[in-house]
Motif scaffolding. Structure first.
Motif, PDB file in Angstrom:
ATOM      1  N   ASP A 115       0.845  -1.196   0.000  1.00 19.77           N
ATOM      2  CA  ASP A 115       0.000   0.000   0.000  1.00 19.77           C
ATOM      3  C   ASP A 115       0.883   1.250   0.000  1.00 19.77           C
ATOM      4  OD1 ASP A 115       1.008  -0.235   2.515  1.00 19.77           O
ATOM      5  OD2 ASP A 115      -0.890   0.042   3.575  1.00 19.77           O
ATOM      6  N   ALA A 116       0.254   2.439   0.026  1.00 21.27           N
ATOM      7  CA  ALA A 116       0.996   3.706  -0.064  1.00 21.27           C
ATOM      8  C   ALA A 116       1.996   3.861   1.078  1.00 21.27           C
ATOM      9  CB  ALA A 116       0.014   4.875  -0.072  1.00 21.27           C
ATOM     10  N   ALA A 117       1.579   3.478   2.306  1.00 21.69           N
ATOM     11  CA  ALA A 117       2.464   3.616   3.472  1.00 21.69           C
ATOM     12  C   ALA A 117       3.700   2.721   3.317  1.00 21.69           C
ATOM     13  CB  ALA A 117       1.711   3.250   4.741  1.00 21.69           C
ATOM     14  N   ALA A 118       3.481   1.495   2.820  1.00 18.71           N
ATOM     15  CA  ALA A 118       4.597   0.560   2.620  1.00 18.71           C
ATOM     16  C   ALA A 118       5.561   1.080   1.547  1.00 18.71           C
ATOM     17  CB  ALA A 118       4.061  -0.813   2.223  1.00 18.71           C
ATOM     18  N   LYS A 119       5.001   1.691   0.501  1.00 23.07           N
ATOM     19  CA  LYS A 119       5.835   2.254  -0.572  1.00 23.07           C
ATOM     20  C   LYS A 119       6.718   3.379  -0.029  1.00 23.07           C
ATOM     21  CE  LYS A 119       2.156   1.755  -4.018  1.00 23.07           C
ATOM     22  NZ  LYS A 119       2.377   0.533  -4.771  1.00 23.07           N
ATOM     23  N   VAL A 120       6.120   4.257   0.776  1.00 20.64           N
ATOM     24  CA  VAL A 120       6.862   5.398   1.343  1.00 20.64           C
ATOM     25  C   VAL A 120       7.978   4.892   2.255  1.00 20.64           C
ATOM     26  CG1 VAL A 120       6.693   7.406   2.873  1.00 20.64           C
ATOM     27  CG2 VAL A 120       4.941   7.020   1.131  1.00 20.64           C
ATOM     28  N   ASP A 121       7.664   3.910   3.108  1.00 20.98           N
ATOM     29  CA  ASP A 121       8.679   3.346   4.015  1.00 20.98           C
ATOM     30  C   ASP A 121       9.812   2.690   3.223  1.00 20.98           C
ATOM     31  OD1 ASP A 121       7.154   4.187   6.105  1.00 20.98           O
ATOM     32  OD2 ASP A 121       6.179   2.252   6.442  1.00 20.98           O
ATOM     33  N   PHE A 122       9.441   1.976   2.150  1.00 22.05           N
ATOM     34  CA  PHE A 122      10.428   1.297   1.301  1.00 22.05           C
ATOM     35  C   PHE A 122      11.394   2.304   0.670  1.00 22.05           C
ATOM     36  CE2 PHE A 122      11.588  -0.103  -3.027  1.00 22.05           C
ATOM     37  CZ  PHE A 122      12.252  -1.290  -2.741  1.00 22.05           C
ATOM     38  N   ALA A 123      10.822   3.404   0.131  1.00 24.63           N
ATOM     39  CA  ALA A 123      11.641   4.414  -0.559  1.00 24.63           C
ATOM     40  C   ALA A 123      12.520   5.201   0.415  1.00 24.63           C
ATOM     41  CB  ALA A 123      10.745   5.356  -1.354  1.00 24.63           C
ATOM     42  N   THR A 124      11.947   5.583   1.581  1.00 23.17           N
ATOM     43  CA  THR A 124      12.718   6.395   2.540  1.00 23.17           C
ATOM     44  C   THR A 124      13.880   5.598   3.147  1.00 23.17           C
ATOM     45  OG1 THR A 124      10.992   5.899   4.167  1.00 23.17           O
ATOM     46  CG2 THR A 124      10.973   8.095   3.181  1.00 23.17           C
ATOM     47  N   LYS A 125      13.697   4.281   3.290  1.00 30.16           N
ATOM     48  CA  LYS A 125      14.795   3.448   3.806  1.00 30.16           C
ATOM     49  C   LYS A 125      15.967   3.388   2.831  1.00 30.16           C
ATOM     50  CE  LYS A 125      12.186   0.454   6.919  1.00 30.16           C
ATOM     51  NZ  LYS A 125      11.478  -0.840   7.041  1.00 30.16           N
ATOM     52  N   LEU A 126      15.671   3.626   1.543  1.00 28.37           N
ATOM     53  CA  LEU A 126      16.723   3.594   0.521  1.00 28.37           C
ATOM     54  C   LEU A 126      17.411   4.943   0.325  1.00 28.37           C
ATOM     55  CD1 LEU A 126      15.004   1.419  -2.244  1.00 28.37           C
ATOM     56  CD2 LEU A 126      16.857   0.718  -0.742  1.00 28.37           C
ATOM     57  N   PHE A 127      16.933   6.011   1.020  1.00 26.89           N
ATOM     58  CA  PHE A 127      17.521   7.340   0.850  1.00 26.89           C
ATOM     59  C   PHE A 127      19.037   7.303   1.070  1.00 26.89           C
ATOM     60  CE2 PHE A 127      13.902  10.678   1.466  1.00 26.89           C
ATOM     61  CZ  PHE A 127      13.259  10.146   0.366  1.00 26.89           C
ATOM     62  N   GLU A 128      19.753   7.916   0.106  1.00 23.95           N
ATOM     63  CA  GLU A 128      21.219   8.044   0.146  1.00 23.95           C
ATOM     64  C   GLU A 128      21.943   6.696   0.068  1.00 23.95           C
ATOM     65  OE1 GLU A 128      22.586  10.690   3.288  1.00 23.95           O
ATOM     66  OE2 GLU A 128      20.651  11.693   3.268  1.00 23.95           O
ATOM     67  N   LYS A 129      21.206   5.635  -0.274  1.00 23.98           N
ATOM     68  CA  LYS A 129      21.818   4.305  -0.382  1.00 23.98           C
ATOM     69  C   LYS A 129      21.920   3.890  -1.842  1.00 23.98           C
ATOM     70  CE  LYS A 129      20.382   2.615   4.138  1.00 23.98           C
ATOM     71  NZ  LYS A 129      19.390   1.806   4.850  1.00 23.98           N
ATOM     72  N   GLN A 130      22.859   2.991  -2.118  1.00 20.83           N
ATOM     73  CA  GLN A 130      23.045   2.490  -3.475  1.00 20.83           C
ATOM     74  C   GLN A 130      22.117   1.301  -3.726  1.00 20.83           C
ATOM     75  OE1 GLN A 130      27.116   1.675  -4.412  1.00 20.83           O
ATOM     76  NE2 GLN A 130      27.835   3.672  -3.750  1.00 20.83           N
ATOM     77  N   VAL A 131      21.482   1.308  -4.895  1.00 19.42           N
ATOM     78  CA  VAL A 131      20.600   0.205  -5.292  1.00 19.42           C
ATOM     79  C   VAL A 131      21.275  -0.527  -6.453  1.00 19.42           C
ATOM     80  CG1 VAL A 131      18.320  -0.434  -6.169  1.00 19.42           C
ATOM     81  CG2 VAL A 131      18.555   1.498  -4.599  1.00 19.42           C
ATOM     82  N   PRO A 132      21.715  -1.782  -6.271  1.00 24.13           N
ATOM     83  CA  PRO A 132      22.355  -2.506  -7.374  1.00 24.13           C
ATOM     84  C   PRO A 132      21.329  -3.009  -8.380  1.00 24.13           C
ATOM     85  CG  PRO A 132      22.244  -3.892  -5.430  1.00 24.13           C
ATOM     86  CD  PRO A 132      21.644  -2.575  -5.037  1.00 24.13           C
ATOM     87  N   VAL A 133      21.806  -3.379  -9.556  1.00 27.19           N
ATOM     88  CA  VAL A 133      20.901  -3.800 -10.632  1.00 27.19           C
ATOM     89  C   VAL A 133      20.195  -5.109 -10.296  1.00 27.19           C
ATOM     90  CG1 VAL A 133      22.659  -5.046 -11.985  1.00 27.19           C
ATOM     91  CG2 VAL A 133      20.714  -4.030 -13.145  1.00 27.19           C
ATOM     92  N   ASP A 134      20.839  -5.988  -9.493  1.00 26.14           N
ATOM     93  CA  ASP A 134      20.188  -7.265  -9.182  1.00 26.14           C
ATOM     94  C   ASP A 134      19.042  -7.115  -8.184  1.00 26.14           C
ATOM     95  OD1 ASP A 134      21.899  -6.659  -7.134  1.00 26.14           O
ATOM     96  OD2 ASP A 134      22.618  -8.696  -6.810  1.00 26.14           O
ATOM     97  N   ALA A 135      18.852  -5.899  -7.639  1.00 26.43           N
ATOM     98  CA  ALA A 135      17.692  -5.630  -6.780  1.00 26.43           C
ATOM     99  C   ALA A 135      16.447  -5.345  -7.625  1.00 26.43           C
ATOM    100  CB  ALA A 135      17.980  -4.443  -5.863  1.00 26.43           C
ATOM    101  N   VAL A 136      16.650  -5.101  -8.926  1.00 31.37           N
ATOM    102  CA  VAL A 136      15.531  -4.768  -9.829  1.00 31.37           C
ATOM    103  C   VAL A 136      15.301  -5.881 -10.855  1.00 31.37           C
ATOM    104  CG1 VAL A 136      14.614  -3.024 -11.421  1.00 31.37           C
ATOM    105  CG2 VAL A 136      16.111  -2.324  -9.548  1.00 31.37           C
TER     106      VAL A 136
END
Length: 408
Positions: free
Chosen positions: A209-230
């Protein structure tokens, strides 16, 4: 004579039946060039724009739906086809593949959208506290002469003591239906580009839901996301980007119309008739000269043959059938690109654009269930011979063994 039909009449009636079942002219002689890609203009931006993200499914876990990559070059592979029912089943195939470099992306913000009768409307944008210079450069024409004050006020929302940052997130959680993470590439990791300004894009967060999406995105702030995560190996993806620019071209190249006979007066690389006297104007459906290439295009259903993680054992071109220890880079590097140092994806076939061009990779809009899409790929051989001329050797050691010492 009598009731018997004359043989010539029988032939005529048979021919008449045949003509009545004849195809339409548009199938017999279709037009040259598709009108679906008009107007053939130069793209405004070199980066591929995602016009549609995959459909959201709240029952799944939160995940990102796109990524950015840089085109490195092409090579070829050998593999055994595992496709029951196909004539190629259990046969060896040689296929062309493209390698795209995918250094990790950094999440620096998020945008919340509300649905309106006129489409999506952005409600609130939230930024991370610390942004690197490479993403700040994107907001300036001249970084050297600027005061470099971008995002200084936005950063204060985290430390102003009024809870402004949390209030903005609460608004997104309450009202928004679509949440997109603001991510940027790390161009400094790709030394070949000689570029300091990062590419920035919004990537939709799907699942939950929207709350889960916001929590997911904010936890990734300033962090690197590798290609194998997508993305993962054997997955089908869509590639969005700009094709190679070819400048101003004539109708033969641009539309694929037929050349006129050799003796034609005033040139033969032309459209013979550009329309009737009336209506007294040239229709848009008539092929004309103009810009060819550097168009924005989306190519769907491209299969990932290999996902190389920098620093891992399977980063190179060694396979079970070819145990030679060799790098994924061909001898002398990729022409007009250089050497891969970061994570990469090996994609079947060619992709749009010139070397070094940024590409947008997106998850498929429709889950693919064909045999072709679900087939597990086992590579037998990856070619690493030089891409400049006719490469004969797979490794420098092999070349040295053949030639011996060439200098005193």
């Amino acid at each position: 004579p009598g009731s018997k039909l004359h043989p010539s009449f029988r032939l005529f009636s048979a021919a008449l039946k045949q003509t009545s079942t004849m195809s339409h002219r548009k199938f017999e002689h279709p037009r040259h060039g598709s009108l679906g890609f008009l107007p053939k203009k130069r793209s405004v931006h070199p980066r591929g724009k995602v016009k549609t993200f995959p459909k959201d499914d709240a029952s799944k876990a939160c995940h990102l739906t796109a990524f950015m990559a840089f085109k490195a070059g092409m090579t070829h592979i050998m593999r055994d086809v595992d496709r029951p029912g196909s004539k190629l089943h259990k046969k060896e195939a040689c296929e062309a593949v493209t390698l795209v470099e995918t250094p990790p992306m950094v999440v620096v913000g998020l945008v919340g959208y509300v649905r309106t009768p006129f489409g999506l409307r952005s409600l609130k944008t939230v930024w991370a506290e610390h942004l690197s210079d490479e993403v700040k450069r994107r907001f300036y024409k001249n970084w050297y002469k600027s005061k470099k004050k971008a995002f200084t006020k936005a950063a204060l929302k985290h430390t102003d003591g009024k809870g402004t940052f949390e209030k903005d997130l609460a608004l997104i959680r309450k009202y928004c239906t679509v949440v997109r993470a603001i991510c940027h590439t790390q161009v400094r990791k790709v030394k070949n580009l000689k570029q300091k300004k990062a590419h920035i894009m919004e990537i939709q967060v799907n699942g939950g839901d929207a709350a889960a999406k916001v929590d997911f995105a904010t936890k990734l702030f300033e962090k690197q996301v590798p290609v194998d995560a997508v993305f993962s190996k054997d997955e089908m993806i869509d590639i969005i980007g700009c094709t190679r620019g070819r400048g101003y071209e004539g109708v033969i190249t641009r539309w694929g119309v037929t050349r006129l006979p050799r003796k034609t007066h005033r040139g033969l690389r032309k459209v013979a008739c550009i329309g009737s006297w009336h209506p007294a104007r040239v229709s848009y459906t008539v092929g004309r000269t103009g810009q060819h290439g550097y168009h924005h295009r989306t190519e769907i259903n491209k299969k990932i043959y290999k996902l190389g993680k920098a620093g891992s054992e399977d980063y190179g071109a060694t396979t079970e059938f070819d145990p030679t220890v060799k790098d994924i880079n061909p001898m002398g590097g990729f022409s007009h690109y250089g050497i891969l140092r970061n994570d990469y994806l090996m994609i079947k076939g060619g992709v749009a654009g010139a070397k070094k061009r940024v590409l947008t990779l997106r998850r498929t809009l429709v889950p693919q269930t064909r045999k072709l899409a679900t087939e597990e790929i086992k590579l037998k051989f990856i070619d690493t011979s030089s891409k400049m001329g006719h490469g004969r050797f797979q490794t420098p050691e092999e070349k040295l063994k053949f030639y011996g010492r060439t200098k005193a």
